[in-house]
Write a protein that holds these residues in place. Structure first.
Motif, PDB file in Angstrom:
ATOM      1  N   SER A 136      19.971   4.114 -20.391  1.00  0.00           N
ATOM      2  CA  SER A 136      20.847   3.013 -20.001  1.00  0.00           C
ATOM      3  C   SER A 136      20.007   1.876 -19.427  1.00  0.00           C
ATOM      4  N   ASP A 137      20.624   0.697 -19.350  1.00  0.00           N
ATOM      5  CA  ASP A 137      19.975  -0.422 -18.683  1.00  0.00           C
ATOM      6  C   ASP A 137      20.832  -0.848 -17.495  1.00  0.00           C
TER       7      ASP A 137
ATOM      8  N   GLU B 191      25.716  -3.062 -19.405  1.00  0.00           N
ATOM      9  CA  GLU B 191      26.723  -2.114 -19.869  1.00  0.00           C
ATOM     10  C   GLU B 191      26.190  -1.115 -20.887  1.00  0.00           C
ATOM     11  N   HIS B 192      24.926  -1.241 -21.272  1.00  0.00           N
ATOM     12  CA  HIS B 192      24.408  -0.379 -22.324  1.00  0.00           C
ATOM     13  C   HIS B 192      24.150   1.036 -21.807  1.00  0.00           C
ATOM     14  N   ARG B 193      24.616   2.001 -22.554  1.00  0.00           N
ATOM     15  CA  ARG B 193      24.464   3.407 -22.165  1.00  0.00           C
ATOM     16  C   ARG B 193      24.487   4.258 -23.431  1.00  0.00           C
TER      17      ARG B 193
ATOM     18  N   ALA C 151      15.352  -0.222 -20.496  1.00  0.00           N
ATOM     19  CA  ALA C 151      16.097   1.030 -20.333  1.00  0.00           C
ATOM     20  C   ALA C 151      15.445   1.961 -19.315  1.00  0.00           C
TER      21      ALA C 151
END
Length: 471
Positions: free
Chosen positions: A69-70, A73-75, A131
């Motif tokens: 994840s970062d 919202e990225h997961r 990430a």
């Protein structure tokens, strides 16, 4: 026309290992020992090693879910890791293991320390540059993950390590591979005699050196001898006219000796002779310290007749002359020989064996193609390029590619030496930019990268982006 090809080294962006996190219970622990998240080509790779000492009840499973994840919202959840009791492992193999081949599982043996290694890769996306990798854990009494809250047990924070890209240069094909083996034989003759006596002095060993060189080449099925050169030298002592005859006739005698042992055509053995080896005398004098060295050197390098040179040295420096008469003149009577031969071309498969046994018989282009069959940056890959520059020390392409290897190893000193002999091509400009980059000279590196980019090298654009991130 010059043929040029480019071989691109993939950037590997490593993300540093963070402090290990341990989940502890009275029955033991589940602990990450080493973890990494890195980019390899177009893939993001997650690697986790886990030590397990926690004992499980008969119906218990521990499910570890790696998550990338970062900060936005990225997961992305990666395939989970299952640590099962014996009973739950049977359920896992019957249910989950059949449906999802990507998951990894281990059957827990209570009372023992167990270790497992997890390795997964996914297509790299731009957001993954920022990430982190988290390992979250839950326990349940079944072989399938439930919906309870996750507890984070390990986290990795990315610290990008700059890895500028390089471009290798494909060597030109060597249309005819001609190689040589050289040596010197010190064959003794009785005074004023030009006939070879094999048993005289140390002649057997000296003649055997020539024969051994020829036989080594002749017995190699991959090569064919084109011709042999023999150059005979007499020493500077004695009358020049006599030495001229002795050098000529003794060289001819050696040619006839070799011709009798082989079926070479006489025209395949070329001969030349030097009546008196004053160049060899000068070389010995240059490497020696004498009180009157400069005065003697002036005589040796003068244009006066050789007999006059010898006479002046003998008269003006008698002690020195006695020394060279005893120690130098004997080694200035020699026969230099060169065996020239043609080597057939090799396939990539054949090249590996030739590289291991006699790399001199490979062309620069054959070694380049062989290197491409190995993993970039591996020990063998690097060895091939460094062997190439040793065998072709003045070849510009070999020096550029060796510079790339040195830069990959962060050896800026060696890279600088190789780049001094590299060709004036965009790939060299790129490599010089990487050299400045590694030395922290970002302004100079940026100028060179822009030049390489304008010349059409895509690697330069990526390198420019790395500079912008640092600045």
């Amino acid at each position: 026309m010059k043929t040029r090809g480019i071989f691109i080294i993939a950037v590997i962006l490593s993300l540093s290992i963070q402090a290990q996190t341990v989940v502890t219970e009275e029955r033991g622990t589940v602990r990450t020992t080493t973890s990494s998240l890195y980019k390899a080509g177009k893939e993001l790779v997650a690697s986790i090693s886990i030590d397990i000492t926690r004992d499980l009840s008969s119906n218990e499973s521990v499910v570890l879910v790696p998550v990338v994840s970062d900060s936005l919202e990225h997961r992305l959840e990666l395939p989970p890791i299952y640590i099962n009791s014996r009973k739950q492992h049977i359920v896992f193999l019957r249910e989950t293991g059949r449906k999802d081949k990507a998951v990894q599982a281990l059957q827990r043996k209570n009372g023992d320390k167990q270790t497992m290694h997890y390795l997964q890769s996914v297509p790299f996306e731009q957001w993954m540059n920022q990430a982190t990798l988290s390992l979250i854990e839950k326990s349940c009494g079944c072989g399938i993950p439930g919906t309870e809250d996750f507890t984070c047990i390990a986290r990795l924070h990315p610290q990008p390590t700059p890895a500028p890209q390089l471009a290798f240069l494909t060597p030109q094909v060597e249309t005819s591979k001609i190689r040589t083996e050289k040596g010197s034989a010190f064959i003794d003759f009785p005074v004023n005699v030009t006939t070879i006596h094999k048993e005289f002095s140390n002649n057997t060993a000296e003649l055997d050196k020539i024969i051994a060189t020829i036989n080594t080449i002749k017995n190699d099925s991959n090569v064919s001898i084109t011709h042999i050169n023999i150059h005979g030298y007499a020493s500077p002592d004695g009358p020049f006219r006599l030495n001229e005859r002795l050098a000529r006739e003794r060289t001819q005698a050696l040619k006839e000796y070799v011709s009798q042992l082989y079926t070479f055509d006489s025209k395949d053995i070329h001969t030349a002779y030097t009546p008196e080896d004053w160049e060899g005398f000068e070389a010995l004098l240059s490497d020696t310290t004498f009180q009157n060295k400069e005065a003697i050197m002036k005589i040796v390098t003068s244009t006066m007749h050789p007999d006059r040179k010898e006479g002046m040295i003998k008269t003006k420096f008698p002690a020195f002359y006695r020394f060279v008469l005893k120690h130098w003149f004997v080694i200035l009577r020699h026969s230099d020989y060169t065996v020239e031969y043609h080597v057939r071309p090799f396939t990539v498969e054949e090249s590996q064996k030739i590289f291991d046994t006699n790399p001199k018989n490979l062309s620069l282009e054959e070694m380049f193609r062989l290197a491409l069959t190995h993993t970039p940056g591996s020990e063998t890959y690097n060895k091939i390029f460094m062997t190439a520059v040793q065998l072709f020390p003045d070849n510009p392409t070999a020096n550029l590619n060796a510079a790339c290897i040195a830069l990959m190893q962060k050896d800026t000193k060696a890279a600088t030496a190789f780049l001094d002999k590299a060709p004036p091509v965009p790939e060299t400009t790129l490599a010089k930019g990487v050299l400045h980059f590694l030395q922290g000279n970002y302004q100079e590196a940026e100028v060179l990268f822009r030049q390489a980019k304008d010349a059409g090298l895509l690697q330069a654009d990526d390198n420019l982006k790395q500079i912008l991130e640092i600045k």
